[in-house]
Design a protein around this motif. Structure first.
Motif, PDB file in Angstrom:
ATOM      1  N   LEU A 151       0.789  -1.074  -0.145  1.00 45.89           N
ATOM      2  CA  LEU A 151       0.015   0.097  -0.185  1.00 45.89           C
ATOM      3  C   LEU A 151       0.851   1.285  -0.106  1.00 45.89           C
ATOM      4  O   LEU A 151       1.742   1.471   0.858  1.00 45.89           O
ATOM      5  CB  LEU A 151      -0.954   0.058   1.343  1.00 45.89           C
ATOM      6  N   LEU A 152       0.908   2.228  -1.182  1.00 41.86           N
ATOM      7  CA  LEU A 152       1.507   3.247  -1.259  1.00 41.86           C
ATOM      8  C   LEU A 152       0.937   4.593  -0.633  1.00 41.86           C
ATOM      9  O   LEU A 152       1.490   5.600  -0.192  1.00 41.86           O
ATOM     10  CB  LEU A 152       1.795   3.707  -2.511  1.00 41.86           C
ATOM     11  N   GLY A 153      -0.558   4.390  -0.494  1.00 41.96           N
ATOM     12  CA  GLY A 153      -1.243   5.722  -0.240  1.00 41.96           C
ATOM     13  C   GLY A 153      -2.735   5.279  -0.251  1.00 41.96           C
ATOM     14  O   GLY A 153      -3.132   4.252  -1.018  1.00 41.96           O
ATOM     15  N   GLU A 154      -3.636   6.201   0.743  1.00 36.90           N
ATOM     16  CA  GLU A 154      -5.063   5.909   0.584  1.00 36.90           C
ATOM     17  C   GLU A 154      -5.719   7.221   1.119  1.00 36.90           C
ATOM     18  O   GLU A 154      -5.121   8.084   1.588  1.00 36.90           O
ATOM     19  CB  GLU A 154      -5.314   4.583   1.468  1.00 36.90           C
ATOM     20  N   THR A 155      -6.918   7.012   0.982  1.00 34.87           N
ATOM     21  CA  THR A 155      -7.754   8.234   1.452  1.00 34.87           C
ATOM     22  C   THR A 155      -7.946   8.506   3.027  1.00 34.87           C
ATOM     23  O   THR A 155      -7.722   7.496   3.685  1.00 34.87           O
ATOM     24  CB  THR A 155      -9.153   8.238   1.072  1.00 34.87           C
TER      25      THR A 155
END
Ligand code: KG4
Ligand code: ZN
Length: 340
Positions: A151-155
């Motif tokens: 996972l590199l980024g998320e909301t």
């Protein structure tokens, strides 16, 4: 290998029968309409509807495929993340069949279904980047291999699809709102309303969409009468800022991969929001700059469906035995939780 798969994590009740030669023998997606009047999914209504619909469409799927239930080699179902009622209905239904027929049951993560959906119709080379854009999730992954997702980024708040749905509700559109916003946006001026890009000063890959919804609600309040032109312009301006956000994030991912010396060729867009043409076009322009290809799953795998769940099951099962009849559906199931 013939797989019977079930998807019931939200408001789509879906079953699919497919094999490891990528042949879809039957596929039924029933989108529950019971929720339209409420402007969003009502979990209790959804789980009751799953229970009723699943029995009917499972029989029909076998008939459409022209096979007997005894011909199925593996049963699988989405076990999370999602609404617990629906997850329990789908997974227990599949487990019961597996127990009765003495066949394995494989628990599948819904997000993994979306992430691997692009490998059905594209010759994808690992690693690749994936933008998972749904009504419940907005995440960027580096997919190193099947079962290996970084996972590199998320909301940090609303999902992108959720933002489309909430803005649509403010404009008086029906649920789900994404397709209607896209339609109205075609006739609007995308520069009419200027929205500030969220998290612009933070140089990371996270998202935030709740502020945009608030900004739209203020415009709606100011304009007591929402005529067609205002609806078109708000839709176009909102869609445009979402496209800009996604374009910037894609540039940032590409730059960070260059820095880390990670070579990749493809960027996938998966989930219901992948249907949006402006998002596809905008992200394609950035991808071209970095000499990458944007890839999409088959159209019937954009929104929630059992084919992507069955396909994830096949890919995993070809590597090793992931069956686990004791796996309990988990509304917050994480990727890798179903690894043995
Ligand atoms: O993947 P999905 O079917 O369900 C979840 O796993 O959440 O995604 C549904 C979301 C909804 O929020 C819907 O409004 C959005 O996808 N959507 C779109 C479009 N078509 C569906 N959003 C923007 N533009 C579209 N054309
Ligand atoms: Zn989904």
């Amino acid at each position: 290998m013939i797989v019977f798969s079930i998807e019931t994590s939200c408001d789509e009740t879906s079953v699919c029968i497919l094999n490891d030669k990528k042949e879809i023998l039957s596929h039924i997606i029933h989108s529950q309409t019971e929720h339209i009047q409420f402007g969003g999914v009502v979990p209790e209504i959804a789980s009751r509807a799953h229970l009723q619909i699943l029995q009917k469409i499972s029989k029909k799927a076998l008939k459409d495929a022209g096979i007997l239930i005894s011909n199925i080699d593996i049963f699988c179902a989405t076990c999370g993340p999602g609404l617990i009622g629906g997850l329990l209905v789908g997974s227990i239904f599949a487990k019961s069949l597996a127990i009765g027929l003495n066949k394995p049951f494989v628990p599948i993560n819904h997000l993994e279904g979306h992430l691997l959906s692009v490998t059905f119709n594209n010759a994808v080379k690992f690693p690749f980047i994936s933008f998972l854009l749904t009504g419940g999730h907005t995440q960027i992954y580096l997919i190193r291999d099947i079962n290996n997702y970084e996972l590199l980024g998320e909301t940090l708040d609303d999902a992108v699809g959720e933002a489309f749905d909430k803005v649509a509700k403010l404009l008086g559109f029906s649920y789900p709102g994404g397709p209607e916003i896209e339609l109205f946006a075609q006739h609007g001026n995308k520069n009419k309303y200027e929205f500030t890009e969220p998290l612009i000063k933070q140089k990371n890959l996270n998202f935030s969409f709740s502020g945009l919804k608030t900004a739209v609600s203020q415009i709606v309040k100011k304009n007591k009468i929402l005529n067609q032109k205002i609806k078109n312009d708000i839709s176009a301006s909102f869609e445009n800022i979402v496209v800009e956000i996604l374009k910037n994030k894609l540039s940032m991912v590409a730059e960070s991969m260059i820095k880390k010396n990670i070579i990749f060729n493809e960027v996938s867009i998966v989930g219901g929001v992948a249907a949006n043409k402006q998002i596809y076009n905008g992200m394609s322009n950035i991808a071209k700059k970095y000499k990458k290809n944007i890839i999409l799953p088959p159209q019937y795998m954009f929104s929630d469906n059992a084919a992507m769940i069955g396909w994830a099951c096949i890919q995993k099962s070809l590597i090793k035995d992931f069956s686990n009849i004791n796996f309990i559906a988990n509304p917050r199931m994480t990727l890798g939780e179903n690894a043995k």
